[in-house]
Design an enzyme around this catalytic site. Structure first.
Site, PDB file in Angstrom:
ATOM      1  N   SER A  31       0.640  -1.299   0.178  1.00 52.65           N
ATOM      2  CA  SER A  31      -0.119  -0.346  -0.025  1.00 52.65           C
ATOM      3  C   SER A  31       0.496   0.789   0.227  1.00 52.65           C
ATOM      4  CB  SER A  31      -1.069  -0.149   1.425  1.00 52.65           C
ATOM      5  OG  SER A  31      -1.805  -0.850   0.896  1.00 52.65           O
ATOM      6  N   HIS A  62      -2.977   0.328  -5.138  1.00 51.67           N
ATOM      7  CA  HIS A  62      -2.363   0.293  -5.544  1.00 51.67           C
ATOM      8  C   HIS A  62      -2.836  -0.546  -7.020  1.00 51.67           C
ATOM      9  CE1 HIS A  62      -1.082  -3.110  -1.877  1.00 51.67           C
ATOM     10  NE2 HIS A  62      -2.497  -2.466  -1.692  1.00 51.67           N
ATOM     11  N   TYR A  86      -7.982 -10.557   2.075  1.00 51.48           N
ATOM     12  CA  TYR A  86      -9.667 -10.533   2.555  1.00 51.48           C
ATOM     13  C   TYR A  86     -10.622  -9.403   1.313  1.00 51.48           C
ATOM     14  CZ  TYR A  86      -7.046  -5.749   2.581  1.00 51.48           C
ATOM     15  OH  TYR A  86      -6.389  -4.348   1.455  1.00 51.48           O
ATOM     16  N   GLU A  87     -10.338  -9.561  -0.285  1.00 52.22           N
ATOM     17  CA  GLU A  87     -10.822  -9.702  -1.494  1.00 52.22           C
ATOM     18  C   GLU A  87     -11.519 -10.525  -1.564  1.00 52.22           C
ATOM     19  OE1 GLU A  87      -8.226  -6.822  -4.189  1.00 52.22           O
ATOM     20  OE2 GLU A  87      -6.975  -7.001  -2.411  1.00 52.22           O
ATOM     21  N   ALA A 114       2.207  -1.893   3.617  1.00 58.49           N
ATOM     22  CA  ALA A 114       2.226  -1.060   4.819  1.00 58.49           C
ATOM     23  C   ALA A 114       2.062  -1.355   6.540  1.00 58.49           C
ATOM     24  CB  ALA A 114       1.454   0.122   4.084  1.00 58.49           C
ATOM     25  N   SER A 203      -0.620  -8.306   4.432  1.00 56.81           N
ATOM     26  CA  SER A 203      -0.369  -9.708   3.207  1.00 56.81           C
ATOM     27  C   SER A 203       0.924 -10.432   4.006  1.00 56.81           C
ATOM     28  CB  SER A 203       0.027  -8.185   2.640  1.00 56.81           C
ATOM     29  OG  SER A 203       0.635  -7.316   2.736  1.00 56.81           O
ATOM     30  N   ASN A 226       1.994   3.657  11.071  1.00 55.59           N
ATOM     31  CA  ASN A 226       1.638   4.412  12.009  1.00 55.59           C
ATOM     32  C   ASN A 226       1.632   3.441  13.249  1.00 55.59           C
ATOM     33  OD1 ASN A 226      -0.526   2.328  10.218  1.00 55.59           O
ATOM     34  ND2 ASN A 226      -1.159   2.207  13.112  1.00 55.59           N
ATOM     35  N   HIS A 240      -7.488   5.731   6.191  1.00 50.41           N
ATOM     36  CA  HIS A 240      -5.977   4.561   4.873  1.00 50.41           C
ATOM     37  C   HIS A 240      -5.275   6.102   4.968  1.00 50.41           C
ATOM     38  CE1 HIS A 240      -5.122   1.546   2.090  1.00 50.41           C
ATOM     39  NE2 HIS A 240      -5.853   2.158   1.039  1.00 50.41           N
TER      40      HIS A 240
HETATM   41  N1  HPA Z   1      -2.798  -2.480  11.206  1.00 47.23           N
HETATM   42  C1  HPA Z   1      -3.118  -3.842  10.474  1.00 47.23           C
HETATM   43  N2  HPA Z   1      -2.627  -3.164   9.176  1.00 47.23           N
HETATM   44  C2  HPA Z   1      -2.210  -1.867   9.042  1.00 47.23           C
HETATM   45  C3  HPA Z   1      -1.418  -0.417  10.073  1.00 47.23           C
HETATM   46  C4  HPA Z   1      -2.514  -1.340  11.166  1.00 47.23           C
HETATM   47  O1  HPA Z   1      -2.640  -0.458  11.897  1.00 47.23           O
HETATM   48  N3  HPA Z   1      -1.113   0.245   8.998  1.00 47.23           N
HETATM   49  C5  HPA Z   1      -0.883  -0.183   7.801  1.00 47.23           C
HETATM   50  N4  HPA Z   1      -1.933  -1.531   7.571  1.00 47.23           N
END
Ligand code: HPA
Length: 274
Positions: A31, A62, A86-87, A114, A203, A226, A240
């Site tokens: 991502s 994506h 999850y898709e 990510a 992923s 994050n 997001h």
């Molecule tokens: N949790 C799960 N997936 C993620 C997160 C998260 O905090 N940040 C980016 N992808």
């Protein structure tokens, strides 16, 4: 279906017919990390729709294309975008990029994502090469020999050395795989931390296992966007958009590191290390 009829073999045949480029490294962009492909010179692009075995990517951030090109001195196959479990399309489209890399006789793969951090020093903008994973999905991946290492220690060390040299914040860690698509609750994040995970995401684990099963050397890297455990439970979780913006920051560091790691010198002949 014979070996040569697999979607991956058909895609590889199509690519070999269209270009003389013979990539030696594959990179899968998570991502917000697709900007990595901008660093490639002499690009040839294959939208996933033109290949076999890929689903159109539905998630924002994506794009869904394969870019062949030169990263520094080395030819690479960069996959912009992936299909997540999850898709609901099952495991097959999620593994398409890895199987195509194998069909193209690529021996090294960097799989990125990510992720949210569970403990210091990891935080937004940090990079975390995997030292291991915890699969918290109800689904299992492919069978690997007992005790088989998935994440290549030499590639991980080389990644960390390069990050240090370039001044990019990076630390190795354990990745917890969630099904998603929603983020974990604060209580879940605390529980995963107790289990021994350093970051959480949705992923990379099944792709890494399949790549290893097929004999590729695997470098998996999280770009931390994050903190998964919020400072206060009153605060809203990350949007997001915020995740994508932070991933782009980390993507610049990731690109600089991979350019060094993959593209700094002409690669030695096959069978002699990286
Ligand atoms: N949790 C799960 N997936 C993620 C997160 C998260 O905090 N940040 C980016 N992808």
């Amino acid at each position: 279906m014979t070996h040569h009829d697999t979607p991956a073999e058909r895609s590889a045949a199509l690519i070999r017919d269209c270009t003389n480029i013979r990539p030696r490294w594959a990179v899968i962009c998570g991502s917000g990390l697709s900007g990595l492909a901008h660093a490639l010179d002499e690009q040839t692009v294959f939208p996933y729709e033109s290949l076999f075995g890929f689903e159109p990517t539905a998630v924002q951030g994506h794009p869904g294309r394969l870019v062949l090109g030169r990263l520094g001195q080395e030819w690479c196959a960069v996959f912009q975008g992936r299909t997540h479990l999850y898709e609901g399309k099952g495991l097959e489209p999620a593994l398409a990029a890895v199987r195509l890399a194998h069909a193209l006789r690529i021996r090294n793969i960097c799989i990125t994502n990510a992720a949210g951090a569970l403990r210091p020093p990891l935080g937004a903008g940090w990079l975390m090469p995997f030292s291991g994973h915890i699969n918290l999905c109800l689904q299992r991946g492919c069978a690997l020999p007992r005790g088989a290492g998935i994440y290549d220690p030499q590639l991980r060390e080389a990644f960390l050395d390069t990050a240090l040299r370039l001044g990019a914040p990076a630390a190795p860690g354990v990745y917890a795989l969630l099904t998603g698509p929603t983020y974990e609750t604060p209580a879940e994040a605390r529980a995963y931390r107790i289990l021994g995970a350093d970051a959480v995401g949705m992923s990379t684990v099944f792709e890494s296992m399949e790549a290893r099963r097929l004999g590729l050397r695997v470098l998996a890297v999280s770009a931390i966007t994050n903190d998964a455990v919020p400072a206060s439970t009153d605060l809203p979780g990350p949007s997001h958009d915020a995740v994508l913006e932070c991933a782009q920051q980390a993507a610049r560091n990731l690109t600089a590191i991979l350019r060094e790691l993959i593209g700094a010198e002409p690669a030695p002949a096959p069978g002699h290390g990286v």
